[in-house]
Design an enzyme around this catalytic site. Structure first.
Site, short mmCIF file in Angstrom:
data_model
loop_
_atom_site.label_atom_id
_atom_site.label_comp_id
_atom_site.label_asym_id
_atom_site.label_seq_id
_atom_site.Cartn_x
_atom_site.Cartn_y
_atom_site.Cartn_z
N ARG A 182 41.05 31.61 52.04
CA ARG A 182 41.84 32.04 53.18
C ARG A 182 40.94 32.56 54.30
O ARG A 182 39.82 32.99 54.05
CB ARG A 182 42.81 33.15 52.76
CG ARG A 182 43.94 32.68 51.85
CD ARG A 182 44.89 33.82 51.52
NE ARG A 182 44.22 34.90 50.80
CZ ARG A 182 43.87 36.06 51.34
NH1 ARG A 182 44.11 36.29 52.63
NH2 ARG A 182 43.27 36.99 50.63
N LYS A 327 50.25 32.52 50.43
CA LYS A 327 50.12 33.90 50.89
C LYS A 327 50.84 34.13 52.22
O LYS A 327 51.27 35.25 52.52
CB LYS A 327 48.64 34.28 51.01
CG LYS A 327 47.94 34.39 49.65
CD LYS A 327 48.65 35.40 48.73
CE LYS A 327 47.88 35.62 47.45
NZ LYS A 327 48.60 36.53 46.51
N HIS A 346 52.65 43.13 45.22
CA HIS A 346 51.53 42.27 44.80
C HIS A 346 51.10 42.74 43.42
O HIS A 346 50.22 43.58 43.28
CB HIS A 346 50.39 42.38 45.81
CG HIS A 346 49.29 41.39 45.57
ND1 HIS A 346 47.98 41.64 45.88
CD2 HIS A 346 49.32 40.15 45.03
CE1 HIS A 346 47.24 40.60 45.55
NE2 HIS A 346 48.03 39.69 45.03
N SER A 364 40.82 42.13 42.52
CA SER A 364 40.03 41.17 41.76
C SER A 364 39.03 41.88 40.87
O SER A 364 38.34 42.82 41.30
CB SER A 364 39.30 40.24 42.73
OG SER A 364 38.51 39.31 42.03
N LYS A 368 43.81 42.51 35.89
CA LYS A 368 45.26 42.41 36.06
C LYS A 368 45.82 41.21 35.31
O LYS A 368 46.81 41.33 34.58
CB LYS A 368 45.61 42.32 37.55
CG LYS A 368 47.11 42.25 37.82
CD LYS A 368 47.42 42.11 39.30
CE LYS A 368 47.08 40.74 39.82
NZ LYS A 368 47.56 40.51 41.19
N THR A 369 45.19 40.06 35.48
CA THR A 369 45.69 38.84 34.81
C THR A 369 45.55 38.95 33.31
O THR A 369 46.47 38.63 32.55
CB THR A 369 44.93 37.60 35.33
OG1 THR A 369 45.10 37.50 36.74
CG2 THR A 369 45.44 36.34 34.67
N ASP A 383 51.72 37.46 39.92
CA ASP A 383 51.15 37.80 41.21
C ASP A 383 52.11 38.44 42.22
O ASP A 383 51.74 39.39 42.90
CB ASP A 383 50.53 36.55 41.84
CG ASP A 383 49.60 36.87 42.99
OD1 ASP A 383 48.82 37.83 42.88
OD2 ASP A 383 49.64 36.15 44.00
N ARG A 448 40.38 26.98 41.81
CA ARG A 448 41.71 27.46 41.43
C ARG A 448 42.52 26.38 40.72
O ARG A 448 42.30 25.19 40.91
CB ARG A 448 42.48 27.89 42.68
CG ARG A 448 41.89 29.07 43.43
CD ARG A 448 42.41 30.37 42.90
NE ARG A 448 41.93 31.52 43.65
CZ ARG A 448 42.50 32.71 43.59
NH1 ARG A 448 43.57 32.90 42.83
NH2 ARG A 448 42.01 33.73 44.28
#
Length: 664
Positions: A182, A327, A346, A364, A368-369, A383, A448
């Site tokens: 991004r 996003k 988020h 990051s 979290k994942t 997410d 990704r």
């Protein structure tokens, strides 16, 4: 060779008149049946007279299988022909230039298959702007490839998009062009009479302003580009699994890659829902292959991602990175949902078998994942979520996972989800075997995978759940001074939610490494539209109403900063998370830390008690105190931008939240 009484030829039978022919091979003898021709009758002949007819038989015409009910919806009382016509008229209206009397002539179907029954639409519009009655673009047809299936999109990508390949696992490997991530500095929001007061502008805000006129210039540029193409891809899909607060989105794009990406990431409508779709609530014009005009006001590069909340439109120019669409829509939801008193978040979200829901926030590298993906719990989403009156709901219909250094051992669910239908962005693979090398960073580190959420075995479909019991804020503290887990008051939850802290390890030229603090408001500053305090106040109100508990979990270092201490073992962190889920941690005895004033348990099953208070793990107590005060000052400096913010016309940031921060 002989023939049986049915007239069939046999090899190797004795007798008969068949004798040896040339080279010693037996002669083949056949007997004609009366009034028949010799042919292979093992299967009936095909019902086609030409090759083209045969090919047309290969593809069965598909149609909605859900019966049309009642008179609800935009198309339900119409014939199939009328429904298709109105659908195309809606798409033509989306692609209409605001300086011409009509929208483009749209044709449904692939231009490469012109004989396959297509329909035309030409929509008139009335505008106050000067009009141009005739132009080259008005004389051509724009072919619309509408809500194609993954298989159809694979075909389009491989035939027409350079850099598209099928990997050995069945995923579609694609390239996003020059931009592999991004570009937040190129993202702009129209500032008008409404958004001037409602949105967060100025220092610290991710919202960069543009005016209405400049947006329309870029919109016209994008629409003209899309209409100049032989074909465009159109996706009509949904955001938010809560049926009462679902948003209809239309994505118009030029690449099969983008269409498949959004097919995976948005919620896929059923055939009946598609029949009733009607006019979208929000539209994306993705003309990312075409640059913006750098002489246009506000433009600082050839890339521009523009959001107009009044028009409910988003324009993309100069970047093909698909994450901009995902996003961008998330930013829109950060505006639309709070206006309905629904909190947009988020976060990751999972649910236990007893219905207990937990939210996971983290930047990051915080885990979290990893921590929200638990085989003993259902995954609601990884997410983006909403928390409304009915509970929590996933905004999306898919997952967008990082692939760098991916392995089956570390992330089996993500590994197994990379199969047919999945989009792999910017990965490197063997040119012969097509096996992906996830460690290769030749294109980018930001590789990704985008796949439907149902590719995760324990995903909860529909992706909704009751009100959360636990709100878990994750931080990877490389300074090593935050405890492994702390129970937070509502004010502390608001403070740390607004701060959005983690610390990353950055390398320097001479090889020395030291922690670098990173703060991202609401754990997603790049996507929020309103001031962070508004989201924090909504979070606290919902937690208080539904009895949720806030937790700060440090997945970073213990016993010293990075380079001296060691990272807290994942097994210990999992034990902490398990204790939060089970409710046992609420019953523990607690002490309190200095400076940050955090409540820390004295004992957790399966976790060494000595690590629960970080001061115990540092051999150099003076160094601990110095590092603790350093981190506290970083928190305080970061929070300065929020101190004087006024909520509404006169309410300042509450003293309660400020008091919940570090004191020294």
């Amino acid at each position: 060779m002989a023939t049986n009484m049915n007239g069939d030829t046999k090899l190797g039978a004795k007798g008969g008149s068949a004798g040896p022919g040339r080279n010693g091979l037996a002669k083949i003898q056949t007997h004609k049946k009366s009034n028949s021709v010799c042919h292979d009758d093992s299967s009936p002949p095909v019902k086609a007279q030409t090759i083209d007819e045969l090919h047309s038989l290969q593809r069965k015409k598909s149609a909605p299988t859900t019966p049309i009910k009642g008179i609800q919806g935009a198309f339900t009382t119409m014939s199939e022909e009328e429904r298709q016509k109105q659908q195309l008229q809606s798409i033509s209206a989306s692609l209409a230039s605001l300086t011409r009397e009509t929208g483009p002539k749209v044709v449904k179907g692939d231009p490469a298959r012109k004989s396959e029954g297509i329909q035309l639409s030409h929509v008139s519009h009335v505008h106050h702007a000067p009009t141009i009655s005739v132009s080259d673009s008005s004389l051509k047809f724009t072919h619309v490839l509408y809500n194609l299936s993954p298989a159809e999109l694979y075909e389009q990508a491989i035939k027409y998009e350079k850099g598209s390949f099928i990997t050995s696992g069945g995923a579609l490997a694609t390239l996003s062009g020059a931009k592999t991530g991004r570009t937040p500095k190129d993202k702009r929001v129209v500032k008008d009479e409404t958004t001037e007061d409602e949105l967060w502008w100025g220092k610290g805000s991710p919202n960069i302003e543009m005016d209405e006129h400049t947006f329309m210039v870029n919109r016209e540029r994008a629409v003209d580009y899309l209409n100049s193409l032989d074909k465009v891809f159109v996706n009509d899909q949904f955001l938010n699994w809560d049926p009462e607060n679902r948003i209809k989105v239309r994505i118009v794009s030029a690449r099969a890659y983008h269409s498949l990406f959004m097919h995976n990431m948005c919620i896929r409508p059923t055939p009946e829902e598609l029949e009733e779709f009607g006019t979208p609530d929000f539209t994306i014009y993705n003309a990312g292959q075409f640059p913006c005009n750098r002489y246009t006001h506000y433009m600082t590069s050839s890339t521009s991602i523009d959001i107009n909340l009044a028009r409910r439109e988003m324009v993309i120019l100069g970047t093909q990175y698909a994450g901009e669409m995902k996003k961008g829509l998330f930013s829109v939801m950060h505006y639309l949902m709070p206006n309905r008193q629904i909190l947009s978040l988020h976060s990751g979200c999972n649910m236990g078998k007893d219905g207990d829901v937990a939210l996971f926030f983290g930047l990051s590298g915080t885990g979290k994942t990893t921590l929200s993906t638990d085989h003993n719990r259902y995954l609601i989403g990884d997410d983006e979520h909403c928390w409304g009156d009915n509970g929590v709901s996933n905004i999306e219909g898919g997952c967008y996972a990082k692939c760098i250094d991916l392995s089956k051992e570390k992330e089996p669910d993500i590994w197994n989800a990379i199969k047919f239908g999945t989009v792999l962005e910017n990965v490197v693979f063997d040119e012969h075997t097509r096996e992906v090398d996830y460690a290769d960073k030749s294109v980018t580190e930001n590789t990704r995978a985008a796949y439907p959420i149902e590719y995760i075995p324990n995903a909860k479909i529909p992706c909704i759940g009751p009100h959360p019991k636990n709100v878990i804020l994750l931080a990877c503290d490389a300074f090593g001074v935050l405890p492994p887990v702390s129970k937070l008051s509502l004010a502390q939850t608001m403070y740390h939610f607004i701060s959005g802290y983690t610390a990353l390890v950055a390398g320097t030229e001479d090889g020395i490494k030291e922690p670098q603090a990173t703060f991202s408001a609401c754990f997603g500053a790049a996507f929020i539209m309103l001031h962070p305090t508004k989201y924090a106040a909504m979070l606290a109100a919902k937690m208080q109403k539904h009895g949720a508990t806030g937790w700060l979990v440090n997945t970073g270092w213990s016993g010293g900063s990075y380079g001296c201490g060691s990272r807290i073992k994942l097994a210990y962190t999992r034990k902490i998370i398990d204790a939060i889920h089970s409710g046992s941690l609420l019953k523990a005895n607690y002490g309190k830390t200095k400076v940050f004033g955090l409540e820390i348990p004295t004992e957790i099953d399966g976790v060494p008690s000595e690590i629960l208070d970080p001061v115990n793990t540092w051999s150099d107590k003076a160094a601990y105190q110095e590092t603790l005060l350093k981190l506290a000052s970083l928190f305080k400096n970061n929070f300065e931008v929020f101190v004087n913010h006024k909520i509404g016309k006169d309410d300042k940031l509450t003293r309660e939240i400020l008091a919940a921060g570090p004191m020294y």
